[in-house]
Scaffold this motif. Structure first.
Motif, PDB file in Angstrom:
ATOM      1  N   LEU A 194     -31.115  69.517  60.753  1.00 49.50           N
ATOM      2  CA  LEU A 194     -29.917  69.689  59.870  1.00 49.50           C
ATOM      3  C   LEU A 194     -30.505  69.906  58.480  1.00 49.50           C
ATOM      4  N   ALA A 195     -31.828  69.168  58.188  1.00 47.45           N
ATOM      5  CA  ALA A 195     -32.232  69.598  56.834  1.00 47.45           C
ATOM      6  C   ALA A 195     -32.518  70.905  56.559  1.00 47.45           C
ATOM      7  N   ARG A 196     -33.018  71.720  57.665  1.00 46.87           N
ATOM      8  CA  ARG A 196     -33.487  73.144  57.651  1.00 46.87           C
ATOM      9  C   ARG A 196     -32.362  74.004  57.404  1.00 46.87           C
ATOM     10  N   TRP A 197     -31.004  73.606  57.767  1.00 47.56           N
ATOM     11  CA  TRP A 197     -30.144  74.708  57.401  1.00 47.56           C
ATOM     12  C   TRP A 197     -28.995  73.977  56.424  1.00 47.56           C
ATOM     13  N   LEU A 198     -29.241  72.975  56.026  1.00 46.50           N
ATOM     14  CA  LEU A 198     -28.000  72.551  54.934  1.00 46.50           C
ATOM     15  C   LEU A 198     -28.903  71.572  53.842  1.00 46.50           C
ATOM     16  N   MET A 199     -29.012  70.426  53.987  1.00 46.95           N
ATOM     17  CA  MET A 199     -29.893  69.679  53.011  1.00 46.95           C
ATOM     18  C   MET A 199     -30.604  68.546  53.464  1.00 46.95           C
ATOM     19  N   PRO A 200     -31.484  67.925  52.906  1.00 51.31           N
ATOM     20  CA  PRO A 200     -32.177  66.651  53.136  1.00 51.31           C
ATOM     21  C   PRO A 200     -31.105  65.583  53.424  1.00 51.31           C
ATOM     22  N   ASN A 201     -31.345  64.846  54.325  1.00 48.50           N
ATOM     23  CA  ASN A 201     -30.189  63.909  54.905  1.00 48.50           C
ATOM     24  C   ASN A 201     -31.007  62.742  55.501  1.00 48.50           C
ATOM     25  N   ASP A 202     -30.091  61.886  55.840  1.00 51.14           N
ATOM     26  CA  ASP A 202     -30.483  60.600  56.762  1.00 51.14           C
ATOM     27  C   ASP A 202     -29.361  60.341  57.706  1.00 51.14           C
ATOM     28  N   THR A 253     -26.275  60.510  53.636  1.00 48.20           N
ATOM     29  CA  THR A 253     -26.183  61.203  52.316  1.00 48.20           C
ATOM     30  C   THR A 253     -26.892  62.607  52.726  1.00 48.20           C
ATOM     31  N   PHE A 254     -26.315  63.622  51.902  1.00 50.97           N
ATOM     32  CA  PHE A 254     -26.911  64.712  51.644  1.00 50.97           C
ATOM     33  C   PHE A 254     -27.437  64.813  50.280  1.00 50.97           C
ATOM     34  N   LYS A 255     -28.526  65.465  49.946  1.00 50.18           N
ATOM     35  CA  LYS A 255     -28.974  65.593  48.526  1.00 50.18           C
ATOM     36  C   LYS A 255     -29.487  66.747  48.298  1.00 50.18           C
ATOM     37  N   THR A 256     -28.956  67.401  47.004  1.00 56.46           N
ATOM     38  CA  THR A 256     -29.215  68.467  46.545  1.00 56.46           C
ATOM     39  C   THR A 256     -29.469  68.633  45.033  1.00 56.46           C
ATOM     40  N   PRO A 294     -18.294  80.926  50.461  1.00 61.85           N
ATOM     41  CA  PRO A 294     -19.384  81.926  50.828  1.00 61.85           C
ATOM     42  C   PRO A 294     -20.661  81.309  51.556  1.00 61.85           C
ATOM     43  N   GLY A 295     -20.854  79.868  50.989  1.00 61.55           N
ATOM     44  CA  GLY A 295     -22.116  79.233  51.245  1.00 61.55           C
ATOM     45  C   GLY A 295     -21.870  78.784  52.954  1.00 61.55           C
ATOM     46  N   TRP A 296     -20.618  78.118  53.325  1.00 59.34           N
ATOM     47  CA  TRP A 296     -20.466  77.870  54.455  1.00 59.34           C
ATOM     48  C   TRP A 296     -20.706  79.135  55.699  1.00 59.34           C
ATOM     49  N   ASP A 344     -25.123  81.458  59.990  1.00 60.40           N
ATOM     50  CA  ASP A 344     -26.200  82.229  60.164  1.00 60.40           C
ATOM     51  C   ASP A 344     -27.652  81.378  60.295  1.00 60.40           C
ATOM     52  N   SER A 345     -27.618  80.571  59.282  1.00 61.60           N
ATOM     53  CA  SER A 345     -29.003  79.768  59.207  1.00 61.60           C
ATOM     54  C   SER A 345     -29.030  78.728  60.506  1.00 61.60           C
ATOM     55  N   ILE A 346     -27.664  78.289  60.947  1.00 65.83           N
ATOM     56  CA  ILE A 346     -27.776  77.348  62.144  1.00 65.83           C
ATOM     57  C   ILE A 346     -28.073  78.360  63.402  1.00 65.83           C
ATOM     58  N   ALA A 347     -27.711  79.498  63.416  1.00 65.62           N
ATOM     59  CA  ALA A 347     -28.221  80.279  64.636  1.00 65.62           C
ATOM     60  C   ALA A 347     -29.721  80.374  64.447  1.00 65.62           C
ATOM     61  N   GLN A 348     -30.151  80.681  63.208  1.00 68.45           N
ATOM     62  CA  GLN A 348     -31.651  80.825  63.349  1.00 68.45           C
ATOM     63  C   GLN A 348     -32.504  79.766  63.517  1.00 68.45           C
TER      64      GLN A 348
END
Length: 151
Positions: free
Chosen positions: A34-42, A52-55, A134-136, A141-145
Motif C-alpha cells: 500500500l505504501a508503494r502505490w499510495l502513502m506510508p501507513n500503518d 494514518t497515511f502520511k504525505t 486525476p490522482g486516483w 495504474d500504480s496498483i496494477a504495477q
C-alpha cells in the motif's frame, strides 16, 4: 453569515487488472505494498482499526490522513474513512471527512477493481476534489504495477 452548500461529490475510477481478486486484495491491504502505490501507513485490514497515511504538509494541514477500517470483506470489499485537512487552511480548502470504498469483482482472466472516494462537500472541498480526481486515476495504474511486481 455565509451559507454552505450541502452538495457532495464522489470520485469513481475503475480498471480491469489481469490478476485474481486475492492477488489484487493483497496489493490493497498489505501495508508495505500500500505504501508503494499510495502513502506510508500503518494499515491493518481489520474492521475498527484506526490508521494514518502520511504525505507532504500543505498550508495549515499537517499531511496526515486519519482513517478507520469500516468494512473488510476479503477479497471483495474494503471501506475506510478518510479525514484530513485543516479548518484554517483557506488556500487548500476545508477539512475533508470522506469515505474510500474498494470493490473487487472477479472477471474472466482478472479482476474489475473499482474505487469510490465519496463525501467531498462543495464548494469547501473543491481544491481536494480537483487535486485527487486525476490522482486516483493514476493510482489504479500504480496498483496494477505493484501487483504485477509481487511474487
Amino acid at each position: 453569515m455565509t451559507q454552505q452548500s450541502s452538495e457532495t461529490q464522489a470520485i469513481s475510477v475503475e480498471k480491469v487488472l489481469p490478476y485474481a481478486p486475492d492477488r489484487v486484495w493483497r496489493t490493497l491491504t498489505d501495508s508495505a505494498m500500500l505504501a508503494r502505490w499510495l502513502m506510508p501507513n500503518d494499515f491493518v485490514a481489520e474492521v475498527g482499526h484506526r490508521f494514518t497515511f502520511k504525505t507532504r504538509p500543505m498550508g495549515g494541514w499537517d499531511g496526515v490522513v486519519h482513517c478507520e477500517v469500516l468494512v473488510c470483506d476479503p477479497p471483495r470489499l474494503l471501506r475506510y474513512s478518510w479525514k484530513g485537512g485543516s479548518d484554517d487552511n483557506p488556500k487548500y480548502g476545508s477539512r475533508l471527512d470522506s469515505v474510500v470504498t474498494w470493490t473487487l469483482t472477479a472477471r474472466d482472466g482478472g479482476t474489475l477493481l473499482r474505487m469510490e472516494h465519496a463525501g467531498f462537500r462543495l464548494p469547501g472541498n473543491r481544491f481536494a476534489f480537483d487535486a485527487m480526481k486525476p490522482g486516483w486515476e493514476r493510482v489504479l495504474d500504480s496498483i496494477a504495477q505493484v501487483t504485477a511486481e509481487a511474487d
